[in-house]
Design an enzyme around this catalytic site. Structure first.
Site, PDB file in Angstrom:
ATOM      1  N   SER A 252       0.858  -1.193   0.000  1.00  0.00           N
ATOM      2  CA  SER A 252       0.000   0.000   0.000  1.00  0.00           C
ATOM      3  C   SER A 252       0.895   1.245   0.000  1.00  0.00           C
ATOM      4  O   SER A 252       2.119   1.150   0.200  1.00  0.00           O
ATOM      5  CB  SER A 252      -0.869  -0.010   1.259  1.00  0.00           C
ATOM      6  OG  SER A 252      -0.039   0.152   2.400  1.00  0.00           O
TER       7      SER A 252
ATOM      8  N   SER B 246     -10.052 -10.814   4.103  1.00  0.00           N
ATOM      9  CA  SER B 246      -9.565 -11.559   5.272  1.00  0.00           C
ATOM     10  C   SER B 246     -10.721 -12.298   5.940  1.00  0.00           C
ATOM     11  O   SER B 246     -11.855 -11.808   5.955  1.00  0.00           O
ATOM     12  CB  SER B 246      -8.910 -10.605   6.275  1.00  0.00           C
ATOM     13  OG  SER B 246      -7.578 -10.339   5.894  1.00  0.00           O
TER      14      SER B 246
ATOM     15  N   HIS C 134     -11.383  -7.437  -2.686  1.00  0.00           N
ATOM     16  CA  HIS C 134     -10.679  -6.716  -1.609  1.00  0.00           C
ATOM     17  C   HIS C 134     -11.375  -7.028  -0.285  1.00  0.00           C
ATOM     18  O   HIS C 134     -12.516  -7.502  -0.263  1.00  0.00           O
ATOM     19  CB  HIS C 134     -10.720  -5.201  -1.857  1.00  0.00           C
ATOM     20  CG  HIS C 134      -9.719  -4.763  -2.866  1.00  0.00           C
ATOM     21  ND1 HIS C 134      -8.624  -3.999  -2.533  1.00  0.00           N
ATOM     22  CD2 HIS C 134      -9.629  -5.017  -4.200  1.00  0.00           C
ATOM     23  CE1 HIS C 134      -7.907  -3.785  -3.628  1.00  0.00           C
ATOM     24  NE2 HIS C 134      -8.493  -4.388  -4.652  1.00  0.00           N
ATOM     25  N   GLY C 135     -10.695  -6.712   0.805  1.00  0.00           N
ATOM     26  CA  GLY C 135     -11.295  -6.929   2.122  1.00  0.00           C
ATOM     27  C   GLY C 135     -11.647  -8.383   2.347  1.00  0.00           C
ATOM     28  O   GLY C 135     -12.685  -8.702   2.918  1.00  0.00           O
TER      29      GLY C 135
ATOM     30  N   ASP D 262      -0.830  -1.587  -4.127  1.00  0.00           N
ATOM     31  CA  ASP D 262      -2.201  -1.718  -3.632  1.00  0.00           C
ATOM     32  C   ASP D 262      -2.810  -0.321  -3.488  1.00  0.00           C
ATOM     33  O   ASP D 262      -2.184   0.580  -2.903  1.00  0.00           O
ATOM     34  CB  ASP D 262      -2.142  -2.433  -2.266  1.00  0.00           C
ATOM     35  CG  ASP D 262      -3.503  -2.864  -1.769  1.00  0.00           C
ATOM     36  OD1 ASP D 262      -4.416  -3.063  -2.579  1.00  0.00           O
ATOM     37  OD2 ASP D 262      -3.634  -3.033  -0.524  1.00  0.00           O
TER      38      ASP D 262
ATOM     39  N   ASP E  90      -4.741  -8.724   4.079  1.00  0.00           N
ATOM     40  CA  ASP E  90      -3.792  -7.979   4.905  1.00  0.00           C
ATOM     41  C   ASP E  90      -4.081  -8.242   6.385  1.00  0.00           C
ATOM     42  O   ASP E  90      -3.231  -8.675   7.167  1.00  0.00           O
ATOM     43  CB  ASP E  90      -3.911  -6.475   4.591  1.00  0.00           C
ATOM     44  CG  ASP E  90      -2.876  -5.642   5.322  1.00  0.00           C
ATOM     45  OD1 ASP E  90      -2.072  -6.207   6.083  1.00  0.00           O
ATOM     46  OD2 ASP E  90      -2.868  -4.413   5.161  1.00  0.00           O
TER      47      ASP E  90
HETATM   48  P1  13P Z   1      -8.332  -7.108   4.553  1.00  0.00           P
HETATM   49  O1  13P Z   1      -8.346  -5.913   5.444  1.00  0.00           O
HETATM   50  O2  13P Z   1      -9.635  -7.848   4.615  1.00  0.00           O
HETATM   51  O3  13P Z   1      -7.188  -8.006   4.775  1.00  0.00           O
HETATM   52  O4  13P Z   1      -8.224  -6.572   3.040  1.00  0.00           O
HETATM   53  C1  13P Z   1      -6.982  -6.207   2.486  1.00  0.00           C
HETATM   54  C2  13P Z   1      -7.134  -5.515   1.174  1.00  0.00           C
HETATM   55  O5  13P Z   1      -8.162  -5.509   0.529  1.00  0.00           O
HETATM   56  C3  13P Z   1      -5.937  -4.807   0.673  1.00  0.00           C
HETATM   57  O6  13P Z   1      -6.195  -4.103  -0.510  1.00  0.00           O
HETATM   58  O1  G3H Z   2      -6.027  -1.353   1.627  1.00  0.00           O
HETATM   59  C1  G3H Z   2      -5.884  -1.827   2.720  1.00  0.00           C
HETATM   60  C2  G3H Z   2      -4.722  -2.580   3.146  1.00  0.00           C
HETATM   61  O2  G3H Z   2      -5.083  -3.321   4.261  1.00  0.00           O
HETATM   62  C3  G3H Z   2      -3.517  -1.704   3.382  1.00  0.00           C
HETATM   63  O3  G3H Z   2      -3.594  -1.067   4.595  1.00  0.00           O
HETATM   64  O4  G3H Z   2      -2.947   1.289   4.016  1.00  0.00           O
HETATM   65  O5  G3H Z   2      -2.866   0.459   6.382  1.00  0.00           O
HETATM   66  O6  G3H Z   2      -1.204  -0.351   4.692  1.00  0.00           O
HETATM   67  P1  G3H Z   2      -2.586   0.168   4.953  1.00  0.00           P
HETATM   68 ZN    ZN Z   3      -8.093  -3.231  -0.706  1.00  0.00          ZN
END
Ligand code: 13P
Ligand code: G3H
Ligand code: ZN
Length: 350
Positions: free
Chosen positions: A50, A235, A232-233, A83, A277
């Site tokens: 990111s 997890s 995305h998202g 990212d 993430d």
């Molecule tokens: P999580 O927060 O669900 O791990 O998603 C990560 C993500 O989408 C990073 O772009």
């Molecule tokens: O986009 C979300 C990812 O979990 C990255 O998070 O921006 O805190 O590194 P971050």
């Molecule tokens: Zn994301």
């Protein structure tokens, strides 16, 4: 093995109906955990950074970390991906630092807080595609706004993105709009919104069809059967990792992530890249908490970071296996980016 493009990896995943977890990387332990797990199960890898990760580690350190990954694990094809790039300039600077793929997230304006409308999103994404494809790098775009279908809240509650309420209309990607966006931009992969959100607090109970709209994903896939979709998202926020943290002095509120069986269903519906993430953060934090609580006299970072690295590797290995990526590395040709650039130039309409 040199770094490879996202496009090549996702084409292979589509051909064999599997998905690749895209793990966020900020430091050496995360990189090593992901790579050890991938090497053990022969999976291709997407490492993604990111803007926050780039600022934390520094571009030069990250670039060398990724190079180290390819040198230490020469059998593993690795894509290095930006990212949530917030501007064309961010994406170009990632490519200049050796990234082989970028996400141009024009669902938000450059400030990361204001919603970007369709024409803004399409314009910045198209420009990113034009530049990235010249050097063979890939581009992921996004259409629709990530956020909770349960609460209507945008992502600011997780520390990212839009602050305020969004309608269901905003929070679900529209198949026709997705098709126009792909035609207007030429993206290699498309992130969609179906009710997932970043961070640990995604759902207040196990999601159902109302809060995690897999049926909408099926409609998008039917409209765009050849587009590589990105979740995305994604997890899973596993109960056992929550328990380890809370049993060792943590204070996570009860929460639910995206169940692995739902991700498996999404893979059957065109999802080829699954962004993770939070789960790595939970695994690392739980392991560190446990070491330090059990042995308050411990102060060697190699002890607690080493335990954290092992816990993350266990999680990565499981995701490579569950998403069908295990065993796939030897089948990836690993085309140089120059060859990808040649193919983009030769593509009809280029
Ligand atoms: P999580 O927060 O669900 O791990 O998603 C990560 C993500 O989408 C990073 O772009
Ligand atoms: O986009 C979300 C990812 O979990 C990255 O998070 O921006 O805190 O590194 P971050
Ligand atoms: Zn994301």
């Amino acid at each position: 093995m040199p770094l490879v493009s996202l496009r090549e990896l996702l084409d292979h995943a589509a051909e064999h109906t599997y998905a690749i977890p895209a793990f966020n990387v900020n430091n050496m332990e995360q990189m090593q955990a992901i790579m050890q797990a991938a090497d053990a199960v022969e999976a291709p890898v997407i490492l993604q950074a990111s803007r926050g990760a780039r600022a934390y580690a520094g571009d030069v350190v990250l670039a060398h970390l990724i190079r180290a990954a390819t040198e230490v694990y020469p059998r593993v094809p690795v894509c290095m991906h930006q990212d949530h790039g917030n501007s064309v300039a961010t994406c170009v600077s990632a490519i200049r630092h050796g990234f082989t793929s970028v996400m141009m997230d024009g669902t938000l304006r450059e400030d990361g807080k204001t919603l970007g409308d369709y024409s803004y999103n399409a314009a910045v994404t198209r420009e990113t595609v034009r530049i990235a494809h010249m050097v063979g790098a890939s581009v992921e775009g996004e259409i629709g706004h990530l956020g909770s279908l349960e609460t209507g809240h945008g992502e600011a509650e997780d520390g990212h993105g839009f602050e305020g309420l969004l309608t269901r209309d905003h929070l679900l990607t529209k198949p026709d709009e997705a098709a126009s966006f792909v035609a207007d931009t030429g993206v290699d992969a498309l992130a969609i919104a179906i009710g997932t959100s970043h961070g640990a607090y995604k759902f207040s109970r196990k999601p159902d069809g109302e809060t995690l709209a897999v049926a909408r994903l099926a409609e998008i896939h039917a409209r765009l059967p050849h587009m590589h979709l990105v979740l995305h998202g994604a997890s899973s926020v596993p109960d056992d990792l929550q328990e380890i943290i809370n049993a060792n002095g943590g204070a996570l509120r009860p929460t639910f992530g995206v169940p692995l069986e739902e991700i498996e269903a999404c893979i059957q519906l065109g999802v080829r890249k699954v962004n993770i993430d939070t789960d790595l953060r939970l695994a690392l934090t739980g392991a560190i908490r446990r070491v330090l609580l059990r042995d308050p006299a411990e102060f060697d970072p190699r002890r607690y970071l080493g335990e954290g690295r092992s816990a993350m590797a266990v999680l990565c290995r499981d995701r490579f296996e569950r998403f069908g990526a295990a065993g796939r590395a030897p089948g990836v040709a690993c085309l140089p980016l120059d060859e990808m650039a040649r193919r983009y130039r030769a593509a009809p309409g280029a």
